[in-house]
Write an enzyme that holds these catalytic residues in place. Structure first.
Site, short mmCIF file in Angstrom:
data_model
loop_
_atom_site.label_atom_id
_atom_site.label_comp_id
_atom_site.label_asym_id
_atom_site.label_seq_id
_atom_site.Cartn_x
_atom_site.Cartn_y
_atom_site.Cartn_z
N ARG A 28 0.78 -1.25 0.00
CA ARG A 28 0.00 0.00 0.00
C ARG A 28 0.80 1.28 0.00
NH1 ARG A 28 -3.41 -1.98 4.88
NH2 ARG A 28 -1.33 -2.80 5.16
N ARG A 37 -5.25 -2.40 -6.54
CA ARG A 37 -5.99 -3.08 -5.48
C ARG A 37 -7.50 -2.84 -5.60
NH1 ARG A 37 -8.33 -5.42 -2.60
NH2 ARG A 37 -8.11 -6.02 -0.42
N ASP A 74 0.13 -14.38 0.31
CA ASP A 74 0.07 -14.13 1.75
C ASP A 74 0.40 -15.41 2.49
OD1 ASP A 74 -0.89 -11.70 3.53
OD2 ASP A 74 -1.44 -13.56 4.54
N TYR A 150 -2.31 -17.60 14.12
CA TYR A 150 -3.43 -16.98 13.40
C TYR A 150 -4.64 -17.90 13.40
CZ TYR A 150 -0.72 -13.02 11.70
OH TYR A 150 0.00 -11.86 11.64
O1 CP3 Z 1 5.58 -7.74 -1.22
C1 CP3 Z 1 5.55 -8.77 -0.52
O2 CP3 Z 1 6.26 -8.91 0.51
C2 CP3 Z 1 4.74 -9.95 -0.99
C3 CP3 Z 1 3.45 -10.08 -0.43
C4 CP3 Z 1 3.19 -10.38 1.05
C5 CP3 Z 1 1.97 -10.00 1.66
N1 CP3 Z 1 1.92 -10.55 2.89
C6 CP3 Z 1 0.94 -9.18 1.01
C7 CP3 Z 1 -0.06 -8.49 1.85
C8 CP3 Z 1 3.91 -11.12 1.98
C9 CP3 Z 1 5.32 -11.71 1.89
C10 CP3 Z 1 3.09 -11.23 3.15
C11 CP3 Z 1 3.49 -11.98 4.35
C12 CP3 Z 1 2.64 -11.92 5.54
N2 CP3 Z 1 1.27 -11.85 5.62
C13 CP3 Z 1 3.15 -12.02 6.86
C14 CP3 Z 1 4.60 -12.22 7.23
C15 CP3 Z 1 5.36 -10.95 7.20
C16 CP3 Z 1 5.08 -10.05 8.37
O3 CP3 Z 1 4.62 -8.91 8.09
O4 CP3 Z 1 5.31 -10.44 9.49
C17 CP3 Z 1 2.05 -11.94 7.74
C18 CP3 Z 1 2.10 -11.97 9.25
C19 CP3 Z 1 0.86 -11.84 6.94
C20 CP3 Z 1 -0.54 -11.81 7.40
C21 CP3 Z 1 -1.21 -10.55 7.00
N3 CP3 Z 1 -1.56 -10.24 5.69
C22 CP3 Z 1 -1.64 -9.51 7.82
C23 CP3 Z 1 -1.47 -9.44 9.33
C24 CP3 Z 1 -2.26 -8.56 7.00
C25 CP3 Z 1 -2.99 -7.33 7.45
C26 CP3 Z 1 -2.07 -6.25 7.86
C27 CP3 Z 1 -1.74 -5.40 6.68
O5 CP3 Z 1 -0.55 -5.19 6.44
O6 CP3 Z 1 -2.70 -4.98 6.03
C28 CP3 Z 1 -2.15 -9.01 5.67
C29 CP3 Z 1 -2.65 -8.33 4.45
C30 CP3 Z 1 -1.68 -8.09 3.37
N4 CP3 Z 1 -0.78 -9.01 2.90
C31 CP3 Z 1 -1.55 -6.90 2.59
C32 CP3 Z 1 -0.54 -7.13 1.65
C33 CP3 Z 1 -0.06 -6.21 0.58
C34 CP3 Z 1 -2.39 -5.63 2.76
C35 CP3 Z 1 -3.79 -5.87 2.34
C36 CP3 Z 1 -4.29 -5.00 1.20
O7 CP3 Z 1 -3.52 -4.56 0.33
O8 CP3 Z 1 -5.50 -4.79 1.13
#
Ligand code: CP3
Length: 345
Positions: A28, A37, A74, A150
């Site tokens: 984002r 998105r 994710d 989770y």
């Molecule tokens: O660019 C990259 O790194 C590749 C994509 C990626 C995402 N999530 C996309 C994402 C990767 C490698 C992840 C890993 C991930 N997801 C982790 C491990 C890394 C870390 O941050 O500790 C975890 C714990 C998650 C679980 C997760 N996914 C959460 C807690 C959330 C919500 C919090 C947030 O940042 O919004 C997500 C959503 C998420 N995953 C988004 C993205 C780009 C945002 C959602 C959106 O764009 O609407």
């Protein structure tokens, strides 16, 4: 295609560089990601649309020329592919289907439903075909302990009260669930390598919540077994472990034969880990994502300190955790320039 880990372990020509990529580099903070998105109301639908996920994966490569791409997906696709209900609520983070007792997990599948993940693999193939030859391609998985949190807590784990109690009250059931997750992680990692990833990053984002009593098995043991299984099948694949908050357990992770690089979290002093790094391994990290938001001298000093501390070892420049949405684009560009301009003195 060489893994970004190989570029530091076997540098050629022998000029010291710090290749760079950022955790959550697609996301984002990028206006082009926010625009894309809009194409999908649901985040999981977005992840599972290969056209969108390929575009999102490539956006930070096109804009910044990072040295590796990480596939847009994710960690929670694994619980989803095991049949748990997973949604993402804007502003609230992930929500996972109601579990009030470990017995509820009996309803889950015992194996990954590969059908639910096929688009991740087709996206990897398409990204590999579109990437510059010298750019690495990282696949990833959430690690069993982090996924368990989770899945049990139904969302972001907080203090993991429910999970920790269940680990003591229902040790066999929780251990069985961990095994099931371990197998699912291995399968997902192997399928990503088959589809063209050269590296797998293992995200144990909540390793720091694991009670000391269970750390050996639930975090370190999982990392050992998963990395072994991956290397058995793909000896040339490279593995990066990210056991965030693991504290004293870090030395055990550094010692694992099949882990090629360890990604340090924001709070671990890099200069203290450098002398502990075994030969033939690399460190990754660990700029504070908040220093990246603040910018200016704070940022240049923080970057310089990391480059200075890591100049004698194989090192991949990265953040200590994921980039945050408030990050100004210019700060990312400035860090990349500073890292690339760094010459050993
Ligand atoms: O660019 C990259 O790194 C590749 C994509 C990626 C995402 N999530 C996309 C994402 C990767 C490698 C992840 C890993 C991930 N997801 C982790 C491990 C890394 C870390 O941050 O500790 C975890 C714990 C998650 C679980 C997760 N996914 C959460 C807690 C959330 C919500 C919090 C947030 O940042 O919004 C997500 C959503 C998420 N995953 C988004 C993205 C780009 C945002 C959602 C959106 O764009 O609407």
């Amino acid at each position: 295609m060489p893994s970004i880990v190989d570029t530091v372990l076997n540098p050629s020509p022998a000029i010291k560089t710090h290749p760079i990529w950022f955790m959550r580099q697609a996301g984002r903070y990028l206006p082009e990601y926010r625009a894309l998105r809009q194409s999908s109301a649901s985040f999981l639908d977005f992840c599972f649309n290969p056209e969108l996920s390929v575009t999102a994966t490539l956006q930070p490569i096109e804009r910044f020329g990072f040295d590796a791409a990480i596939i847009f997906s994710d960690i929670l696709v694994i619980p989803y592919a095991l049949g748990q209900h997973v949604t993402f609520v804007a502003g609230e983070g992930p929500k996972l289907g109601g579990v009030s007792h470990p017995d509820d997990f009996r309803k889950l599948a015992t194996k990954l439903d590969r059908e639910r993940l096929v688009t991740v693999y087709s996206a990897l193939r398409a990204v590999r075909a579109a990437l510059p030859a010298e750019t690495g391609l990282i696949g990833f998985c959430g690690m069993p302990w982090t996924l368990l949190l989770y899945m049990c807590e139904g969302g972001s784990p907080g203090d993991a009260v429910k999970t920790r109690r269940w680990c003591y009250q229902e040790p066999e059931r929780m251990r069985a669930l961990l095994s099931l997750l371990e197998n699912a992680v291995i399968e997902h990692a192997l399928l990503q390598l088959e589809a063209g990833a050269d590296t797998i990053q293992l995200f144990d984002s909540w390793a720091g919540l694991c009670p000391a009593l269970l750390l050996e098995d639930y975090v370190i043991g999982c990392c050992a077994r998963i990395s072994r299984a991956v290397k058995e099948r793909y000896p040339a694949a490279r593995i990066i472990a990210f056991p965030r908050g693991i504290g004293m357990g870090l030395t055990a992770i550094l010692a694992l034969d099949d882990v090629d690089a360890v990604s340090l979290d924001t709070s671990t002093p890099l200069h203290q880990v450098v002398p502990l790094l075994p030969l033939g391994k690399a460190l990754q990290g660990n700029l504070d994502p908040q220093a990246l938001v603040v910018g200016g001298k704070v940022l240049t000093d923080a970057v310089a300190a990391i480059l200075e501390s890591s100049k004698t070892i194989p090192h991949i420049f990265n953040l200590g955790h994921g980039i945050v949405p408030e990050t100004p684009i210019e700060h990312v560009t400035a860090v990349i320039e500073q890292v690339r301009a760094f010459k050993e003195s």
